[in-house]
Design a protein around this motif. Structure first.
Motif, PDB file in Angstrom:
ATOM      1  N   TYR A  43     -31.964  19.495   1.936  1.00  0.00           N
ATOM      2  CA  TYR A  43     -32.309  20.574   1.008  1.00  0.00           C
ATOM      3  C   TYR A  43     -31.378  21.776   1.205  1.00  0.00           C
ATOM      4  N   ALA A  44     -30.897  21.945   2.439  1.00  0.00           N
ATOM      5  CA  ALA A  44     -30.001  23.065   2.709  1.00  0.00           C
ATOM      6  C   ALA A  44     -28.567  22.745   2.302  1.00  0.00           C
ATOM      7  N   THR A  45     -28.168  21.473   2.458  1.00  0.00           N
ATOM      8  CA  THR A  45     -26.769  21.124   2.240  1.00  0.00           C
ATOM      9  C   THR A  45     -26.469  20.829   0.769  1.00  0.00           C
ATOM     10  N   LEU A  83     -23.256  21.811  -5.252  1.00  0.00           N
ATOM     11  CA  LEU A  83     -23.544  21.739  -6.680  1.00  0.00           C
ATOM     12  C   LEU A  83     -22.324  22.215  -7.468  1.00  0.00           C
ATOM     13  N   ALA A  84     -22.052  21.511  -8.555  1.00  0.00           N
ATOM     14  CA  ALA A  84     -20.800  21.753  -9.283  1.00  0.00           C
ATOM     15  C   ALA A  84     -20.763  23.132  -9.916  1.00  0.00           C
ATOM     16  N   ASP A  85     -21.925  23.640 -10.351  1.00  0.00           N
ATOM     17  CA  ASP A  85     -21.887  24.929 -11.049  1.00  0.00           C
ATOM     18  C   ASP A  85     -22.005  26.129 -10.112  1.00  0.00           C
ATOM     19  N   GLY A  86     -22.049  25.855  -8.816  1.00  0.00           N
ATOM     20  CA  GLY A  86     -22.038  26.948  -7.839  1.00  0.00           C
ATOM     21  C   GLY A  86     -23.331  27.743  -7.749  1.00  0.00           C
ATOM     22  N   VAL A 125     -34.517  16.195  -5.788  1.00  0.00           N
ATOM     23  CA  VAL A 125     -33.094  15.985  -5.522  1.00  0.00           C
ATOM     24  C   VAL A 125     -32.356  15.568  -6.799  1.00  0.00           C
ATOM     25  N   LEU A 126     -32.915  14.589  -7.513  1.00  0.00           N
ATOM     26  CA  LEU A 126     -32.212  14.115  -8.704  1.00  0.00           C
ATOM     27  C   LEU A 126     -32.214  15.181  -9.804  1.00  0.00           C
ATOM     28  N   ALA A 127     -33.309  15.925  -9.919  1.00  0.00           N
ATOM     29  CA  ALA A 127     -33.353  16.987 -10.933  1.00  0.00           C
ATOM     30  C   ALA A 127     -32.346  18.087 -10.601  1.00  0.00           C
ATOM     31  N   THR A 128     -32.192  18.373  -9.313  1.00  0.00           N
ATOM     32  CA  THR A 128     -31.204  19.388  -8.907  1.00  0.00           C
ATOM     33  C   THR A 128     -29.804  18.959  -9.321  1.00  0.00           C
ATOM     34  N   ILE A 129     -29.485  17.713  -9.039  1.00  0.00           N
ATOM     35  CA  ILE A 129     -28.145  17.224  -9.386  1.00  0.00           C
ATOM     36  C   ILE A 129     -27.986  17.179 -10.910  1.00  0.00           C
ATOM     37  N   TRP A 130     -29.020  16.737 -11.597  1.00  0.00           N
ATOM     38  CA  TRP A 130     -28.958  16.621 -13.057  1.00  0.00           C
ATOM     39  C   TRP A 130     -28.729  17.990 -13.707  1.00  0.00           C
ATOM     40  N   GLN A 131     -29.391  18.997 -13.172  1.00  0.00           N
ATOM     41  CA  GLN A 131     -29.299  20.320 -13.800  1.00  0.00           C
ATOM     42  C   GLN A 131     -28.025  21.070 -13.421  1.00  0.00           C
ATOM     43  N   GLY A 148     -25.054  19.539 -11.664  1.00  0.00           N
ATOM     44  CA  GLY A 148     -23.837  18.778 -11.381  1.00  0.00           C
ATOM     45  C   GLY A 148     -23.580  18.689  -9.881  1.00  0.00           C
ATOM     46  N   LEU A 149     -22.648  17.828  -9.501  1.00  0.00           N
ATOM     47  CA  LEU A 149     -22.410  17.592  -8.070  1.00  0.00           C
ATOM     48  C   LEU A 149     -20.925  17.485  -7.782  1.00  0.00           C
ATOM     49  N   ARG A 150     -20.485  18.165  -6.719  1.00  0.00           N
ATOM     50  CA  ARG A 150     -19.120  17.936  -6.211  1.00  0.00           C
ATOM     51  C   ARG A 150     -19.225  16.782  -5.219  1.00  0.00           C
ATOM     52  N   ALA A 151     -18.747  15.629  -5.630  1.00  0.00           N
ATOM     53  CA  ALA A 151     -19.014  14.410  -4.844  1.00  0.00           C
ATOM     54  C   ALA A 151     -18.049  14.275  -3.677  1.00  0.00           C
TER      55      ALA A 151
END
Lengths: 510, 197
Positions: free
Chosen positions: A272-274, A279-282, A344-350, A352-355
């Protein structure tokens, strides 16, 4: 230079991977965590080699005594000095940076000493013939001595080792963690990413430390009593109550089960911290902190008493009502996991993710943890427990939970590594590590679960004789892939470059 | 169908049924939001809340359904039914020591419940029951000879799960013996003679 930094510097090969960066003034939060992480990787190397010996003894029909020796050592080394110590190292580094407090003094030193000395003593005892299960299954250790399978001295040595390891896990580490969170003066020069207790990234650490302390205290009392009796400090008659199988096994599983839950709380908290940092949008925000905290609380409340599922097949010694309770609470943890999945998935969905390899490792470790959770819930159902208890299913579950948490911590370590060492890792190698680990981890887990479904017994050295070799071969193949992933990870650590160096301009790690 | 579901392989496929949809969604979300389009999502908060509600409701319903369906497959539940239903129970006594066991009878009448009461005479043992067409169960017997009330194990199986005759092999596994060459040979001899390990 601290003593921890000096030990790392003097350690061949592994010392190069974790040499502490002293240029940033953060040595006080870097040194002990770095030493613990380094030691955990040494134990991983030992455990990995031992892990390969197990199927090898079966395939090449070697003395099955080697199987049981390596089985005991492999399990113990992976669970405690590797996985737990890795968690302690990375977790303490997180805590130090979040609350701005140094990790110095006698507590971290005692944590390190008790864990590694204890694990070493247990290793010696096992090599002397003390072949008990990872879960001890008291009174087996004493029965073995009684029947002449191993000597009482090995029991005393093994118990001393286990006691030291438990002292680290139940007392020293939680006290260290809680003292950092609630006591001492914050130093702004050590604050890397300030967090409050309302932050899911901190709440999990606190709950985890409290869980270890509270769930472990009964075992400390029983273990201390037994050890004092074994050393002759008190008469054995005074320890008779602690030597009752039902007493020891219950206090053991109240702790051991909650140990895994505490580690899950801790690593969920770390995720949750990392995750927000990648996240792509900062935005650096979870989909919902409230939802994330709710998942942690549900996990805590349901898991505390779900340890009763370990005794379902002990009916009628364990009353049926307690088995049903363990069943219900175990599936209750699944509700916490479901909330966690959504968060977790909603966070990434909303957002974006720097993979990057680190966060992908964390996420895949978490996915492996979901698989493990599903297998744990299934075997915690009373009907399925009777079918699966004592089979390779349980070994698969145990191994998978350790692997999942290890992968998550290794992913979090990717994030912390530059702060600790002042060096960066190669993302291409990191990606290969993640790929190999994913194939090996999921493959080995599914192969072991399938073996258990087919009735393959755990801790059993005659796979071939009973037709289980197909599962053994699969475990071996996926185990080799897992081993390859660790080699890639270690190579990446060895090849790490100075933060200011461009890729391709490797400099000496020290 | 339910008979299969609450077998070993049923457990495996239920686990996979939980994993695979999650794994598919996990891969889709991460791939979509890191490779295809890593920009901020445009899903309205209300839609996310609805989705959250659907998801948690589905999870809750599935969990409750599975556990309710499992009730009649729980041996301890069958024991309770037999105790209160007045159905005569066929008693089979097992006595185990290292590498062998004795049974009070090897034949039971099909269609009627059977209670196995196992007791280890020398120390703590593990044992498992293997029968054709029924996934084996593994149980533990404790250090018998110390406390009677603690050591007895009673398992009552649903009548339909037993064959006309008892399973061919009752495997007796003393884990601390494993690995000794002499024991292994002894074990092979026992197996050859159709005895336990």
């Amino acid at each position: 230079m601290t003593i921890a930094t000096a030990i790392i510097k003097g350690t061949p090969v592994f010392g190069r991977m974790f040499s502490v960066d002293k240029s940033t003034g953060l040595e006080e939060i870097n040194a002990w965590p770095a030493l613990m992480i380094m030691a955990s990787f040494i134990w991983l190397a030992v455990a990995g080699l031992l892990g390969l010996v197990m199927p090898a003894t079966q395939m090449f029909d070697l003395d099955s005594g080697h199987f049981y020796t390596t089985l005991t050592l492999h399990g113990a080394a992976l669970a405690f000095p590797f996985s737990f110590q890795l968690m302690v190292g990375v977790g303490l580094h997180r805590s130090g940076g979040c609350v701005g407090k140094p990790i110095t003094g006698w507590l971290p030193a005692m944590c390190f000493i008790t864990m590694n000395l204890g694990a070493a003593l247990l290793t010696v005892a096992v090599l002397m013939g003390f072949k008990v299960s990872l879960i001890v299954m008291f009174p087996l250790p004493l029965v073995g001595a009684q029947m002449g399978i191993w000597s009482m001295n090995t029991v005393i040595l093994g118990f001393t080792g286990i006691y030291l390891v438990l002292a680290c896990m139940i007392l020293l580490y939680p006290l260290l963690g809680l003292s950092m969170l609630f006591f001492g003066k914050k130093r702004q020069d050590l604050v890397l990413s300030e967090r409050s207790l309302n932050d899911p990234g901190m709440l999990g650490m606190t709950l985890s430390a409290l869980t270890l302390l509270i769930a472990g205290l009964p075992l400390v009392v029983v273990g201390t009593t037994l050890l004092l009796a074994l050393y002759g400090v008190i008469p054995m008659s005074m320890a008779a109550w602690a030597a009752e199988p039902v007493v020891f096994q219950y206090v053991f599983f109240i702790f051991a089960h909650n140990l895994m839950e505490a580690m899950a709380l801790m690593v969920s908290s770390a995720m949750y911290a990392t995750l927000p940092l990648y996240l792509a949008d900062g935005t650096r925000k979870l989909f919902s902190d409230k939802l994330a905290n709710t998942a942690l609380w549900i996990l805590l409340l349901t898991s505390v008493t779900s340890f009763l599922h370990h005794f379902i097949t002990f009916y009628p010694n364990q009353p049926a009502a307690l088995s049903y309770w363990g069943n219900i609470m175990s599936w209750g943890t699944g509700i916490g996991a479901a909330i966690s999945i959504f968060t977790v998935l909603a966070t990434i969905w909303q957002h974006g993710l720097r993979a990057e390899p680190g966060i992908i490792a964390v996420l895949l470790g978490w996915a492996l943890y979901i698989l493990d959770g599903a297998s744990a819930m299934v075997t915690s159902n009373v009907a399925w427990a009777y079918v699966l208890h004592g089979t390779m299913w349980q070994s698969g579950h145990t191994m998978t939970v350790i692997l999942a948490m290890s992968l998550m911590w290794m992913g979090v370590l990717y994030h912390h590594y530059p702060v600790i060492t002042g060096r960066k890792l190669d993302p291409a190698l990191g990606t290969w590590f993640v790929r190999l680990f994913t194939v090996g981890g999921f493959g080995a887990a599914i192969a072991m679960l399938a073996g258990g479904a087919a009735g393959m017994p755990r801790r059993f050295a005659d796979w071939n004789q009973e037709g289980w070799m197909v599962y053994g071969n699969m475990i071996m193949i996926f185990g080799l892939i897992l081993g390859a992933s660790f080699v890639v990870y270690a190579y990446n650590l060895l090849q790490s470059r100075d933060l200011n160096e461009a890729m391709g301009q490797r400099v000496g790690a020290t | 169908m339910l008979d299969f579901l609450f077998s070993g392989w049923g457990a495996f496929w239920v686990t996979m049924a939980m994993l695979l949809p999650f794994a598919g969604m996990f891969w889709y979300v991460i791939h979509r939001k890191s490779v295809v389009d890593s920009g901020p999502g445009t899903t309205p908060p209300a839609a996310m809340s609805r989705l959250e509600g659907y998801w948690l409701t589905a999870v809750f319903v599935i969990f409750v359904t599975i556990n309710l369906a499992s009730l009649k497959f729980m041996p301890i539940m069958a024991t309770a039914h037999a105790a209160t239903g007045g159905v005569p129970v066929q008693e089979v006594e097992l006595t185990a020591t290292s590498w062998k066991y004795e049974m009070s009878t090897r034949e039971v009448e099909a269609g009627k419940p059977v209670r196995f009461s196992g007791r280890a005479k020398d120390t703590q043992h593990g044992f498992r029951r293997v029968s054709p067409g029924w996934p084996h169960a593994v149980h533990h017997a404790h250090d018998a000879g110390r406390v009677e009330s603690h050591q007895r194990r009673a398992y009552l199986y649903r009548a339909g799960h037993l064959q006309d005759t008892l399973p061919g092999v009752l495997r007796h596994r003393p884990p601390w013996h494993e690995g000794r060459a002499d024991r292994r040979q002894e074990q092979s001899r026992h197996l050859t003679r159709g005895e336990s390990r």
